[in-house]
Design a protein around this motif. Structure first.
Motif, PDB file in Angstrom:
ATOM      1  N   THR A  90      56.235 -43.501  24.369  1.00 14.88           N
ATOM      2  CA  THR A  90      57.235 -42.473  24.655  1.00 14.88           C
ATOM      3  C   THR A  90      57.284 -41.436  23.542  1.00 14.88           C
ATOM      4  N   ARG A  91      57.287 -41.889  22.308  1.00 13.34           N
ATOM      5  CA  ARG A  91      57.323 -40.951  21.176  1.00 13.34           C
ATOM      6  C   ARG A  91      56.085 -40.050  21.162  1.00 13.34           C
ATOM      7  N   LEU A  92      54.919 -40.664  21.465  1.00 16.33           N
ATOM      8  CA  LEU A  92      53.674 -39.902  21.455  1.00 16.33           C
ATOM      9  C   LEU A  92      53.655 -38.878  22.583  1.00 16.33           C
ATOM     10  N   ALA A  93      54.116 -39.301  23.771  1.00 12.10           N
ATOM     11  CA  ALA A  93      54.069 -38.413  24.937  1.00 12.10           C
ATOM     12  C   ALA A  93      54.991 -37.212  24.769  1.00 12.10           C
ATOM     13  N   LEU A  94      56.068 -37.387  24.022  1.00 11.79           N
ATOM     14  CA  LEU A  94      57.068 -36.317  23.895  1.00 11.79           C
ATOM     15  C   LEU A  94      57.164 -35.770  22.476  1.00 11.79           C
ATOM     16  N   HIS A  95      56.116 -35.946  21.686  1.00 14.52           N
ATOM     17  CA  HIS A  95      56.215 -35.574  20.272  1.00 14.52           C
ATOM     18  C   HIS A  95      56.406 -34.076  20.064  1.00 14.52           C
ATOM     19  N   ASP A  96      55.879 -33.228  20.985  1.00 14.72           N
ATOM     20  CA  ASP A  96      56.033 -31.780  20.823  1.00 14.72           C
ATOM     21  C   ASP A  96      56.976 -31.179  21.880  1.00 14.72           C
ATOM     22  N   ARG A 120      64.595 -24.654  22.980  1.00 18.64           N
ATOM     23  CA  ARG A 120      64.205 -24.487  21.566  1.00 18.64           C
ATOM     24  C   ARG A 120      64.767 -25.577  20.648  1.00 18.64           C
ATOM     25  N   LYS A 121      65.104 -26.711  21.233  1.00 17.52           N
ATOM     26  CA  LYS A 121      65.565 -27.844  20.428  1.00 17.52           C
ATOM     27  C   LYS A 121      64.663 -29.034  20.688  1.00 17.52           C
ATOM     28  N   PRO A 122      64.206 -29.715  19.627  1.00 18.96           N
ATOM     29  CA  PRO A 122      63.315 -30.865  19.789  1.00 18.96           C
ATOM     30  C   PRO A 122      64.100 -32.132  20.127  1.00 18.96           C
ATOM     31  N   ILE A 123      63.372 -33.220  20.220  1.00 20.21           N
ATOM     32  CA  ILE A 123      63.981 -34.520  20.489  1.00 20.21           C
ATOM     33  C   ILE A 123      64.020 -35.346  19.215  1.00 20.21           C
ATOM     34  N   HIS A 124      65.157 -36.029  19.034  1.00 19.22           N
ATOM     35  CA  HIS A 124      65.270 -37.043  17.977  1.00 19.22           C
ATOM     36  C   HIS A 124      65.381 -38.399  18.671  1.00 19.22           C
ATOM     37  N   LEU A 138      55.413 -43.489  35.347  1.00 21.81           N
ATOM     38  CA  LEU A 138      55.846 -42.512  34.360  1.00 21.81           C
ATOM     39  C   LEU A 138      54.676 -42.065  33.493  1.00 21.81           C
ATOM     40  N   THR A 139      53.834 -41.178  34.035  1.00 23.74           N
ATOM     41  CA  THR A 139      52.776 -40.554  33.239  1.00 23.74           C
ATOM     42  C   THR A 139      53.432 -39.566  32.270  1.00 23.74           C
ATOM     43  N   THR A 140      52.615 -39.013  31.385  1.00 19.65           N
ATOM     44  CA  THR A 140      53.139 -38.057  30.409  1.00 19.65           C
ATOM     45  C   THR A 140      53.794 -36.871  31.108  1.00 19.65           C
ATOM     46  N   ASP A 141      53.139 -36.340  32.133  1.00 24.27           N
ATOM     47  CA  ASP A 141      53.693 -35.185  32.838  1.00 24.27           C
ATOM     48  C   ASP A 141      54.993 -35.530  33.539  1.00 24.27           C
ATOM     49  N   LEU A 146      57.036 -37.983  32.818  1.00 24.44           N
ATOM     50  CA  LEU A 146      58.055 -38.264  31.813  1.00 24.44           C
ATOM     51  C   LEU A 146      58.634 -36.959  31.286  1.00 24.44           C
ATOM     52  N   TYR A 147      57.746 -35.979  31.073  1.00 21.35           N
ATOM     53  CA  TYR A 147      58.167 -34.667  30.598  1.00 21.35           C
ATOM     54  C   TYR A 147      59.156 -34.037  31.592  1.00 21.35           C
ATOM     55  N   THR A 148      58.796 -34.061  32.861  1.00 19.17           N
ATOM     56  CA  THR A 148      59.646 -33.470  33.905  1.00 19.17           C
ATOM     57  C   THR A 148      60.975 -34.206  34.017  1.00 19.17           C
ATOM     58  N   THR A 149      60.940 -35.535  33.951  1.00 16.97           N
ATOM     59  CA  THR A 149      62.152 -36.343  34.075  1.00 16.97           C
ATOM     60  C   THR A 149      63.123 -36.066  32.919  1.00 16.97           C
ATOM     61  N   ILE A 150      62.572 -35.998  31.696  1.00 16.74           N
ATOM     62  CA  ILE A 150      63.417 -35.740  30.524  1.00 16.74           C
ATOM     63  C   ILE A 150      64.026 -34.351  30.598  1.00 16.74           C
ATOM     64  N   ARG A 151      63.210 -33.370  31.004  1.00 12.97           N
ATOM     65  CA  ARG A 151      63.712 -31.992  31.091  1.00 12.97           C
ATOM     66  C   ARG A 151      64.863 -31.889  32.100  1.00 12.97           C
TER      67      ARG A 151
END
Length: 566
Positions: free
Chosen positions: A36-42, A47-51, A134-137, A139-144
């Motif tokens: 999860t950390r790797l998939a969402l590292h950037d 304009r706010k990152p994830i902690h 939950l592929t990287t893409d 996961l990205y869409t779900t988090i957004r």
């Protein structure tokens, strides 16, 4: 770097320096955390990152969430230290930690244990995913999507809190207001409440202006905050009324606190615009009670104001104002019952011509019958005024009087009040009623009190003039008391002045009463207005009244009020 990049680079740096979105991973598989950390590292959103915050069990997540109530998203496994650990954590978050803002996404590797439809139907979650999908893409869409939901919920909650803060806060002093006090009193724990009213505050506004008044209220609120005990909360309820709420249990401590606050305020020097002011406060206190506390404190404050300024009054069920409230409640109920059941009765007292000794007219007086007992207006007239029933009473008496005198040629008088005279339909009612019974307007006298509200109200003044224009007679009742002055006799188009009984009843023994009466007679004779002596209760008084040249006499010696004419 191009121009556009130079322009936007600082803004991006500033935005990225803001607090990041907090995303919690709750899973007993360390690889899931790493992926999860790797998939969402950037990843960034607005304009706010994830902690990232990691927890490897539901129990560990619970402890972390107790310290972090601003987590935006929880990526949650179901099966951890138990088969339902994740679902149990959802209930803990929603119902025990009372966190309804965090977005919860179920990620399970064993969907058979917690089927999607069952989980969505029975648990407050926002999404359900199997770990394999939950592929990287994705996961990205779900988090957004989840962050967008979280942002909207937080904004709505902040707006709600802002509205609530406005609702419970006094805008001038920043203290809690009446709404906040009501909210804080919604408890089963006994509390003590003190209401404080600044003495003569309206005079400060009138003399120095509202700006000075506002500054005094600000300083007053500050003094209460700084001088009150740690267990006390301060409020401003309205205008110049403040409140202190405390959970102190010892009555002795409460009384000491009240006196200390009173002394502090009395000694304080208010310096506003270079002018020094000193003030006093009147206080109503409710000690260690539950329920209706504001009402009780207001009753105590009202009682204190009646007695004097700079006074403290503790509430008790034996206060005079409590008894008065009970009496008013009783009489209001009895009055409404009398109006509904025709138990308001007109009684008639004769008025005698002092020259001939004959009865020439009557005064119609109201009586109330309840349970076979007849009550005079002394008992209920003030309550009728507060209850807004005076006009209905006047209507009943006038109609009964018109019916009674429709069969003879005698004149009669009816008392009317300031409330009657401001009723828009008053003249119409009077005219329709007397015409219905075939009575000439010149036979009817309306008795008024020399009340400032009658003489200064334009509607009342117009109605008086209308009555006179229609041929009705005007009589000034109880002259010699209230705000009586001779100038008013010339301002009103009067037919009769009734000299108040306070001067007549002892005119045979009190020289001052005789002098006042002679003064009234001198002026009324000069302006051509006839007079009536009230409260003629003996032969001696009647003889003096006749000797003095008073035109008419009325009193128990000549005839008591009765439901029938003599």
């Amino acid at each position: 770097m191009g121009t556009d990049e130079l322009l936007f680079a600082p803004e991006e740096e500033d935005q990225l320096s803001e607090a990041p979105w907090k995303v919690m991973i709750v899973d007993d598989d360390k690889e899931v955390h790493s992926f999860t950390r790797l998939a969402l590292h950037d990843f960034t959103f607005e304009r706010k990152p994830i902690h990232f915050i990691s927890a490897y069990s539901a129990a560990e997540a619970t402890e972390i969430l107790k310290e972090h109530d601003d987590v935006a998203i929880i990526l949650l496994d179901v099966v951890m230290e138990s088969e339902t650990a994740g679902l149990d954590l959802v209930e803990t978050i929603r119902y025990h930690l009372d966190n309804t803002t965090v977005r919860i996404i179920i990620r399970t590797g064993q969907p058979g244990i917690a089927p999607e439809r069952y989980v969505i139907d029975h648990y407050d979650i926002n999404d359900y995913k199997e770990k394999t999908e939950l592929t990287t893409d994705r996961l990205y869409t779900t988090i957004r999507s989840a962050l967008s939901q979280y942002k909207q919920i937080v904004e709505l909650l902040n707006k709600k809190n802002e509205i609530y803060a406005t609702l419970i806060t006094d805008t001038l002093t920043g203290l809690g207001n009446r709404v906040k006090l009501n909210y804080d009193l919604d408890t089963e724990m006994p509390m003590s409440l003190v209401l404080l009213n600044i003495d003569a505050f309206s005079m400060i506004n009138d003399v120095y202006g509202f700006e000075v008044g506002d500054q005094m209220l600000l300083q007053f609120g500050k003094i209460l905050r700084e001088s009150s005990c740690p267990a006390c909360t301060i409020y401003r309820l309205e205008a110049d009324i403040f409140a202190i709420l405390t959970s102190q249990k010892e009555l002795q401590d409460i009384q000491k606190e009240v006196l200390r606050v009173q002394n502090t305020i009395t000694k304080h020097l208010f310096l506003i615009n270079g002018i020094e002011h000193r003030i006093n406060v009147t206080m109503g206190v409710v000690e260690h009670e539950i329920g209706n506390m504001i009402q009780k404190a207001e009753i105590a404050l009202r009682e204190a104001r009646k007695m004097s300024r700079n006074r403290v009054q503790v509430y008790s069920d034996n206060l005079a104002v409590i008894k008065q409230i009970k009496e008013n409640t009783k009489w209001t109920k009895w009055l409404k019952d009398a109006l509904d059941n025709n138990k308001l009765i007109a009684y008639y007292q004769p008025i005698v011509d002092c020259g001939s000794g004959e009865i020439v007219k009557y005064e119609a007086l109201v009586r109330l019958e309840h349970d076979g007992i007849i009550y005079s207006p002394f008992h209920f007239l003030s309550t009728a005024r507060y209850a807004g029933l005076l006009y209905q009473i006047t209507q009943r008496v006038f109609e009964q009087a018109c019916a009674r005198f429709s069969t003879n040629s005698l004149d009669f008088s009816v008392n009317i009040t300031d409330q009657d005279l401001i009723e828009h339909g008053f003249i119409e009612f009077i005219e329709q009623t007397r015409k219905h019974y075939g009575i000439e307007s010149g036979r009817i006298y309306f008795e008024i009190l020399e009340d400032s509200s009658i003489l200064t109200n334009p509607i009342a003044e117009k109605h008086l003039n209308d009555l006179i224009a229609l041929g009705y007679r005007l009589c000034l009742d109880d002259f010699g008391v209230q705000c009586s002055n001779f100038a008013q006799l010339g301002n009103l188009d009067l037919d009769i002045v009734k000299i108040d009984g306070i001067y007549i009843k002892d005119i045979d023994v009190n020289k001052k009463s005789r002098i006042v009466t002679e003064s009234i007679l001198f002026f009324t004779h000069k302006i051509g207005v006839k007079t009536v002596a009230e409260f003629v209760h003996s032969a001696q008084v009647y003889d003096i009244v006749k000797t003095m040249g008073i035109d008419y006499a009325q009193g128990y010696f000549l005839g008591e009020p009765k439901p029938d004419l003599i």
